[in-house]
Design an enzyme around this catalytic site. Structure first.
Site, PDB file in Angstrom:
ATOM      1  N   LEU A  10       1.137  -1.625  -0.332  1.00  0.00           N
ATOM      2  CA  LEU A  10       0.055  -0.008  -0.353  1.00  0.00           C
ATOM      3  C   LEU A  10       1.109   1.455   0.081  1.00  0.00           C
ATOM      4  O   LEU A  10      -0.143   2.431   0.640  1.00  0.00           O
ATOM      5  CB  LEU A  10      -0.829  -0.178   1.472  1.00  0.00           C
ATOM      6  CG  LEU A  10      -1.773  -1.370   1.266  1.00  0.00           C
ATOM      7  CD1 LEU A  10      -2.774  -0.842   2.645  1.00  0.00           C
ATOM      8  CD2 LEU A  10      -2.277  -1.632   0.247  1.00  0.00           C
ATOM      9  N   GLN A  12       3.556   3.684  -0.988  1.00  0.00           N
ATOM     10  CA  GLN A  12       4.396   4.579  -2.337  1.00  0.00           C
ATOM     11  C   GLN A  12       4.922   3.628  -3.993  1.00  0.00           C
ATOM     12  O   GLN A  12       4.285   4.405  -5.085  1.00  0.00           O
ATOM     13  CB  GLN A  12       5.570   5.499  -2.479  1.00  0.00           C
ATOM     14  CG  GLN A  12       5.685   6.736  -4.100  1.00  0.00           C
ATOM     15  CD  GLN A  12       7.402   7.324  -3.196  1.00  0.00           C
ATOM     16  OE1 GLN A  12       8.081   6.660  -2.888  1.00  0.00           O
ATOM     17  NE2 GLN A  12       7.000   7.866  -4.643  1.00  0.00           N
ATOM     18  N   TYR A 142      18.950   6.040   6.355  1.00  0.00           N
ATOM     19  CA  TYR A 142      17.867   4.774   5.482  1.00  0.00           C
ATOM     20  C   TYR A 142      19.403   3.994   5.244  1.00  0.00           C
ATOM     21  O   TYR A 142      19.357   3.635   4.079  1.00  0.00           O
ATOM     22  CB  TYR A 142      17.818   6.696   4.906  1.00  0.00           C
ATOM     23  CG  TYR A 142      16.733   5.871   3.617  1.00  0.00           C
ATOM     24  CD1 TYR A 142      15.832   5.088   3.170  1.00  0.00           C
ATOM     25  CD2 TYR A 142      17.730   6.814   2.568  1.00  0.00           C
ATOM     26  CE1 TYR A 142      15.055   4.835   2.223  1.00  0.00           C
ATOM     27  CE2 TYR A 142      16.428   6.005   1.090  1.00  0.00           C
ATOM     28  CZ  TYR A 142      15.115   4.960   1.432  1.00  0.00           C
ATOM     29  OH  TYR A 142      15.161   4.605   0.191  1.00  0.00           O
TER      30      TYR A 142
END
Ligand code: SER
Length: 319
Positions: A10, A12, A142
């Protein structure tokens, strides 16, 4: 029939990857899964859906076992700005989630697609035409999770023979699902603001050059790399891919070609600016081109034209 599982379905990328995979391989062959309990709106009508949290290995195992999964697109992850805000959560989701998927893939002999990123590079990486194989010392959580993820995927391929493959995605631009807390999000937000208000306040400096790609190209890359002839692959993981590089002021000018009154100003967010300043300005994607025939279809003018017309139609339909 062995099936394909998409985690983070669900999100991007998942919201567009799932329909593309279903169009190609069949509706019931693709299992969408996400940490959200219920798929929003029509998603539930579109095909099989499973609630699964990738940090819980038994949930991943159960879905893979029950659906006889042969290939996993592991898209569940936190993006760069959110990961910088919550580094401990980012490590848990991005690293433990991948580890759990790889471990179950080892037990059930599944191929795994892992999305790496331009964030896997850092300030000591050459910033222009960044090579496929180069210094990777990122300074964000990240980026740390993406480099470690690339290496973990290589390890599972070498040590256990798991067919792990991946690409390093640039900033992605789409009119379908909004991005969820990335550094490159401005390149999506700008289109919504241009059409709604005719102006945009950008959180990156006007001269911040980053690599970008239109979502249809990114989806095609993810499908093509998994279908590529393994005999041709020297690299497996984390192929550089690229389509265009631009700054906010160059993107604003491209939008002005269609909306002449469009205005942009700048209120720099120091956190996201520091992240962007540590990333490449452009990637060299020659390994992907030679090993599996990668070529982007959309450049900046083509993307801008398509994005404005599709988003305009979507915003008008929503009124
Ligand atoms: N678009 C991503 C981000 O900004 C980069 O991979 O976090």
């Amino acid at each position: 029939m062995r099936r394909i599982l998409v985690s983070g379905a669900l999100g991007q990328i998942g919201s567009e990857l799932v329909p593309a995979l279903r169009a190609r391989y069949g509706r019931d062959r693709v299992i969408a899964s996400d940490i959200r309990m219920m798929p929003a709106g029509e998603q539930a009508e579109q095909g099989p859906y499973e609630h699964a949290d990738c940090t819980q290995s038994h949930q991943i195992l159960e879905v893979i076992r029950r659906h006889d999964v042969e290939r996993v697109y592991h898209m569940a992850a936190l993006l760069s700005a959110v990961a910088e805000d919550k580094p401990q959560v980012a490590w848990t989701v991005n690293m433990n989630g991948l580890y759990n998927v790889l471990e179950v893939a080892r037990q059930y002999d599944c191929a795994v697609f892992f999305p790496s990123s331009i964030g896997a590079f850092g300030p000591s990486t050459p910033r222009d035409r960044t090579p496929q194989d180069t210094i990777q010392r990122p300074t964000t959580m990240y980026g740390v999770s993406k480099v470690a993820g690339e290496m973990l995927c290589d390890y599972y391929a070498l040590r256990f023979g798991i067919d792990t493959r991946g690409v390093r995605l640039p900033g992605l631009i789409s009119y379908v699902a909004p991005p969820g807390g990335g550094t490159t999000d401005y390149a999506v937000d700008i289109f919504y603001h241009a059409l709604r208000y005719g102006r945009y306040t950008c959180f990156l400096r006007p001269d911040t050059c980053l690599d970008m790609m239109y979502m249809p190209d990114a989806i095609r890359a993810m499908i093509e790399v998994m279908e590529a002839d393994p005999a041709r692959l020297t690299h497996r993981n984390a192929f550089n891919i690229t389509a265009m590089s631009f700054t906010p002021e160059v993107l604003a000018e491209a939008i002005r070609q269609h909306l002449p009154g469009f205005a942009i100003d700048y209120e720099v967010d120091p956190v996201r600016q520091a992240i962007a300043d540590s990333w490449p300005r452009s990637l060299d994607d020659s390994a992907a081109r030679s090993e599996w025939g990668w070529a982007a279809a959309y450049d900046l003018p083509a993307m801008t034209e398509d994005m404005l017309s599709k988003l305009d139609a979507k915003l008008k339909a929503a009124k």
